[in-house]
Design a protein around this motif. Structure first.
Motif, PDB file in Angstrom:
ATOM      1  N   GLN A  18       0.790  -1.145   0.110  1.00 25.17           N
ATOM      2  CA  GLN A  18       0.050  -0.018  -0.133  1.00 25.17           C
ATOM      3  C   GLN A  18       0.912   1.427   0.005  1.00 25.17           C
ATOM      4  O   GLN A  18       0.573   2.314  -0.527  1.00 25.17           O
ATOM      5  CB  GLN A  18      -0.869  -0.031   1.199  1.00 25.17           C
ATOM      6  CG  GLN A  18      -1.949   1.130   1.306  1.00 25.17           C
ATOM      7  CD  GLN A  18      -2.988   1.194   0.181  1.00 25.17           C
ATOM      8  OE1 GLN A  18      -3.405  -0.172  -0.313  1.00 25.17           O
ATOM      9  NE2 GLN A  18      -3.352   2.255  -0.187  1.00 25.17           N
ATOM     10  N   ASP A  19       2.057   1.275   0.634  1.00 28.21           N
ATOM     11  CA  ASP A  19       2.781   2.324   0.530  1.00 28.21           C
ATOM     12  C   ASP A  19       3.334   2.782  -0.925  1.00 28.21           C
ATOM     13  O   ASP A  19       3.646   3.844  -1.035  1.00 28.21           O
ATOM     14  CB  ASP A  19       4.002   2.177   1.600  1.00 28.21           C
ATOM     15  CG  ASP A  19       5.048   0.776   1.166  1.00 28.21           C
ATOM     16  OD1 ASP A  19       6.092   1.011   0.899  1.00 28.21           O
ATOM     17  OD2 ASP A  19       4.339  -0.430   1.485  1.00 28.21           O
ATOM     18  N   LEU A  20       3.649   1.635  -1.552  1.00 26.58           N
ATOM     19  CA  LEU A  20       3.886   1.858  -2.867  1.00 26.58           C
ATOM     20  C   LEU A  20       2.863   2.441  -3.710  1.00 26.58           C
ATOM     21  O   LEU A  20       3.085   3.132  -4.613  1.00 26.58           O
ATOM     22  CB  LEU A  20       4.565   0.616  -3.613  1.00 26.58           C
ATOM     23  CG  LEU A  20       5.949   0.075  -2.957  1.00 26.58           C
ATOM     24  CD1 LEU A  20       6.501  -1.081  -3.741  1.00 26.58           C
ATOM     25  CD2 LEU A  20       7.160   1.281  -3.024  1.00 26.58           C
ATOM     26  N   ALA A  21       1.659   1.781  -3.571  1.00 23.71           N
ATOM     27  CA  ALA A  21       0.580   2.245  -4.233  1.00 23.71           C
ATOM     28  C   ALA A  21       0.364   3.756  -3.951  1.00 23.71           C
ATOM     29  O   ALA A  21       0.205   4.511  -4.994  1.00 23.71           O
ATOM     30  CB  ALA A  21      -0.721   1.569  -3.841  1.00 23.71           C
ATOM     31  N   GLU A  22       0.357   4.289  -2.804  1.00 25.46           N
ATOM     32  CA  GLU A  22       0.016   5.452  -2.607  1.00 25.46           C
ATOM     33  C   GLU A  22       1.171   6.500  -2.969  1.00 25.46           C
ATOM     34  O   GLU A  22       0.966   7.589  -3.193  1.00 25.46           O
ATOM     35  CB  GLU A  22      -0.068   5.724  -1.039  1.00 25.46           C
ATOM     36  CG  GLU A  22      -1.417   4.795  -0.454  1.00 25.46           C
ATOM     37  CD  GLU A  22      -1.539   5.344   1.053  1.00 25.46           C
ATOM     38  OE1 GLU A  22      -0.808   5.790   1.773  1.00 25.46           O
ATOM     39  OE2 GLU A  22      -2.785   4.643   1.538  1.00 25.46           O
TER      40      GLU A  22
ATOM     41  N   ILE B 143       3.440  -0.040 -11.031  1.00 17.71           N
ATOM     42  CA  ILE B 143       4.719  -0.345 -10.309  1.00 17.71           C
ATOM     43  C   ILE B 143       5.663  -0.788 -10.941  1.00 17.71           C
ATOM     44  O   ILE B 143       6.970  -0.430 -11.177  1.00 17.71           O
ATOM     45  CB  ILE B 143       4.591  -1.434  -9.379  1.00 17.71           C
ATOM     46  CG1 ILE B 143       3.476  -1.100  -8.154  1.00 17.71           C
ATOM     47  CG2 ILE B 143       5.613  -2.012  -8.497  1.00 17.71           C
ATOM     48  CD1 ILE B 143       3.961  -0.033  -7.414  1.00 17.71           C
ATOM     49  N   ALA B 144       5.503  -1.721 -12.137  1.00 15.33           N
ATOM     50  CA  ALA B 144       6.351  -2.241 -13.411  1.00 15.33           C
ATOM     51  C   ALA B 144       7.218  -0.900 -14.123  1.00 15.33           C
ATOM     52  O   ALA B 144       8.301  -1.008 -14.129  1.00 15.33           O
ATOM     53  CB  ALA B 144       5.798  -2.999 -14.371  1.00 15.33           C
TER      54      ALA B 144
ATOM     55  N   GLU C 219      13.425   1.735 -10.692  1.00 16.07           N
ATOM     56  CA  GLU C 219      14.187   2.560  -9.498  1.00 16.07           C
ATOM     57  C   GLU C 219      14.702   1.599  -8.383  1.00 16.07           C
ATOM     58  O   GLU C 219      15.850   1.912  -7.923  1.00 16.07           O
ATOM     59  CB  GLU C 219      12.886   3.601  -8.900  1.00 16.07           C
ATOM     60  CG  GLU C 219      13.725   4.260  -7.792  1.00 16.07           C
ATOM     61  CD  GLU C 219      12.448   5.221  -7.021  1.00 16.07           C
ATOM     62  OE1 GLU C 219      12.451   5.367  -5.842  1.00 16.07           O
ATOM     63  OE2 GLU C 219      11.560   5.772  -7.750  1.00 16.07           O
ATOM     64  N   SER C 220      13.775   0.567  -7.793  1.00 16.63           N
ATOM     65  CA  SER C 220      14.202  -0.186  -6.808  1.00 16.63           C
ATOM     66  C   SER C 220      14.621  -1.706  -7.041  1.00 16.63           C
ATOM     67  O   SER C 220      15.218  -2.339  -6.305  1.00 16.63           O
ATOM     68  CB  SER C 220      13.367  -0.039  -5.724  1.00 16.63           C
ATOM     69  OG  SER C 220      11.816  -0.770  -6.297  1.00 16.63           O
TER      70      SER C 220
ATOM     71  N   LEU D 203      10.185  -8.218   0.604  1.00 21.13           N
ATOM     72  CA  LEU D 203      10.143  -7.092  -0.273  1.00 21.13           C
ATOM     73  C   LEU D 203      10.816  -7.218  -1.439  1.00 21.13           C
ATOM     74  O   LEU D 203      11.108  -6.206  -2.247  1.00 21.13           O
ATOM     75  CB  LEU D 203      10.916  -6.109   0.455  1.00 21.13           C
ATOM     76  CG  LEU D 203      10.452  -5.920   2.196  1.00 21.13           C
ATOM     77  CD1 LEU D 203      11.038  -4.644   2.656  1.00 21.13           C
ATOM     78  CD2 LEU D 203       9.069  -5.680   2.034  1.00 21.13           C
ATOM     79  N   GLN D 204      10.687  -8.288  -2.181  1.00 22.93           N
ATOM     80  CA  GLN D 204      11.042  -8.372  -3.726  1.00 22.93           C
ATOM     81  C   GLN D 204      10.119  -8.328  -4.661  1.00 22.93           C
ATOM     82  O   GLN D 204      10.139  -8.253  -6.010  1.00 22.93           O
ATOM     83  CB  GLN D 204      11.897  -9.766  -3.677  1.00 22.93           C
ATOM     84  CG  GLN D 204      13.329  -9.857  -2.995  1.00 22.93           C
ATOM     85  CD  GLN D 204      13.725 -11.367  -3.007  1.00 22.93           C
ATOM     86  OE1 GLN D 204      13.115 -12.139  -3.463  1.00 22.93           O
ATOM     87  NE2 GLN D 204      14.781 -11.454  -2.333  1.00 22.93           N
TER      88      GLN D 204
END
Length: 549
Positions: free
Chosen positions: A211-215, A235-236, A242-243, A337-338
């Motif tokens: 959710q943190d990445l979504a926001e 995300i892709a 980036e990460s 977290l991958q």
């Protein structure tokens, strides 16, 4: 209330008897460990008779799972004169404290002159090792399910058929307490080859995301499959470069994602046999689909649409191009977290908990199903006895005790009380800081031997909410009790599955260049392999079953 009064009365009588016959230990939720079981059984029956007569003093309404204790005298048909070890095969990784749990179990099983051990088949290679395990003599009991070789191995004769005579002779507790309607969900060809869990529970598939990445990219919530697709593509495109975090770290196939997708279109299974699924569009609990409305799932528009979406995601880099051979599972990658998403059932909260131990990481779960999700069932998993076992009767006894004896059942499921958990009351436990060494519900055996609701007193509120929603809305499949027997056409089944194994994982991962061409090519091969013969046999048996409803 009547049940609890009867239960309390029976417990009081038995505890009075066991004061002189048994040593006591544990809490209110843990039965005393018998040290002189013969006296207990004789006191219960008044005659010293064994077998089913050992239950003469138990009320029919006894609440299974609460204060049930097995004694050797219940197993008069099992030769206990020699010490025997029963090896249990499970799917999944070995818990750090398994040997400590096994040591406790073996101490408890001393009156039965039996010990247990376990072999764990990791998620990365169980599909290869599972059939091989059943060819050896060290496999006595093994986890199985519709997704885990139940149909194929039962058809090959790898499991002991659990007939009424067999269970009456060697599994008295199961005979008495297993819900009779649970067997229909795991039958293969009208026969029983495994004991399923003895309770229903929410089993719907849903998605978990970062959710943190979504926001971070302006996405606040997901309501539909299209919303989820947008999240993965975002995300892709923006996060992965980036990460290095994949939007979905897929591995070997995307069967869990397919489950999420199909529920949105009310696609239910009439036959679930590894990859050989026959499906239909669900209408309501009372509408049994006609045979002509059931077809091989890979012939449906819904599956073709799913493959199109998977190709779009794969081409956008949502997962690795080597996903077909990835050894790290999607849930493990999510926890590490991958990966930024995973699809599964409530087990995903174990991985959410791990992921959120990192500062700044926040996860969320979303149910993308229709307003008629599949209701909870018994047949999500079970334990079978291997035909190659040198001690099938002793294995049956151990399975009977694991399933029904409160102490051993909770030990296998929860671990060691006071070490891995503390009981708050009969149905609620609290994990300790050692719980990670024996994750509760972390072994496949624990999924299969559930017989009453055990709830984490500190359960994630998100899990409570999503399970409650699914249970409230869930509807039972009208074909739930249909069991297809393909033993007479097993050679065609095997040939069909071999072809499906060659095509379906790549299709589900979107790694096939020409989806329509691959599907058409696969269907042509299936027809040559005898798909029509398989379907004709299905239609014959299905129509006979419908006529009996």
């Amino acid at each position: 209330m009547k049940i609890k009064r009867l239960l309390s009365l029976w417990i009081a009588v038995v505890l009075a008897i066991m004061t002189t016959a048994c040593g006591t230990s544990g809490t209110d939720s843990t039965p005393a460990k018998a040290t002189n079981s013969a006296e207990v059984a004789q006191s219960e029956t008044g005659t010293g008779e064994t077998g089913t007569d050992a239950f003469a003093g138990l009320p029919d309404e006894l609440d299974i799972g609460k204060d049930v204790a097995a004694v050797p005298e219940m197993y008069s048909n099992v030769d206990l004169s020699k010490s025997v070890n029963i090896n249990i095969y499970m799917v999944g990784d070995t818990p750090s404290d398994w040997e400590k749990v096994a040591e406790e179990a073996n101490e408890y099983l001393k009156p039965f002159n039996t010990t247990i051990s376990a072999t764990f088949l990791s998620y990365s290679d169980y599909t290869t090792l599972y059939p091989l395990a059943l060819q050896g003599e060290d496999c006595d009991i093994i986890y199985t399910a519709g997704w885990c070789f139940l149909g194929s191995e039962a058809a090959k004769g790898s499991f002991v058929e659990l007939t009424d005579d067999f269970m009456n002779s060697y599994m008295p507790l199961t005979t008495k307490y297993q819900h009779s309607d649970s067997y229909a969900e795991v039958m293969v060809g009208g026969k029983i080859y495994c004991i399923p869990q003895n309770m229903t529970e929410a089993s719907q598939k849903f998605v978990a995301i970062r959710q943190d990445l979504a926001e971070k990219y302006g996405i606040t919530e997901l309501k539909t499959w299209d919303d989820y697709m947008n999240y993965l593509l975002t995300i892709a495109e923006q996060e992965t470069p980036e990460s290095g975090i994949y939007a979905y770290a897929a591995a070997t196939d995307n069967n869990e994602l397919w489950d999420v997708y199909r529920e949105g279109y009310n696609v239910r299974t009439a036959v679930d046999n590894d990859l050989l699924d026959l499906t239909y569009i669900y209408k309501d609990e009372n509408t049994i689909p006609a045979a002509e409305d059931i077809q091989l799932v890979y012939q449906t528009d819904e599956f073709r649409g799913f493959c199109d979406d998977m190709k779009k995601l794969a081409d956008a880099g949502v997962w690795s191009r080597s996903a077909l051979t990835n050894s790290v599972t999607d849930d493990e990658a999510f926890a590490a977290l991958q990966g930024a998403s995973v699809a599964w059932n409530s087990s995903v909260f174990t991985y959410i908990k791990t992921a959120e131990q990192t500062e700044g990481v926040e996860c969320a779960v979303y149910d993308l199903a229709s307003d008629k999700p599949t209701a909870a069932a018994y047949g999500n998993g079970g334990m079978a006895i291997a035909s190659s076992s040198r001690n099938p009767e002793r294995a049956a006894m151990i399975l009977d005790i694991m399933e029904n004896d409160t102490y051993l059942n909770q030990l296998i499921i929860l671990g060691i009380e006071g070490v891995h958990y503390e009981m708050q009351d009969e149905e609620h436990y609290m994990e300790t800081d050692k719980a990670a060494d024996y994750p509760i519900w972390g072994t496949s055996a624990s999924w299969a031997i559930k017989n009453y609701k055990l709830t984490d007193a500190s359960m994630d509120p998100r899990q409570v909410a999503i399970e409650a929603s699914i249970e409230e809305r869930g509807e039972t499949s009208p074909t739930r009790t249909f069991a297809f027997d393909d033993s007479e056409i097993s050679e065609y089944t095997a040939a069909i599955k071999n072809i499906l194994n060659d095509y379906v994982p790549s299709l589900q991962l979107g790694l096939t260049k020409d989806i329509d061409g691959a599907l058409d090519e696969m269907m042509a091969k299936l027809e040559s392999a005898g798909l029509q013969i398989y379907m004709d046999e299905f239609v014959k048996q299905y129509n006979a079953w419908v006529a009996e409803q």
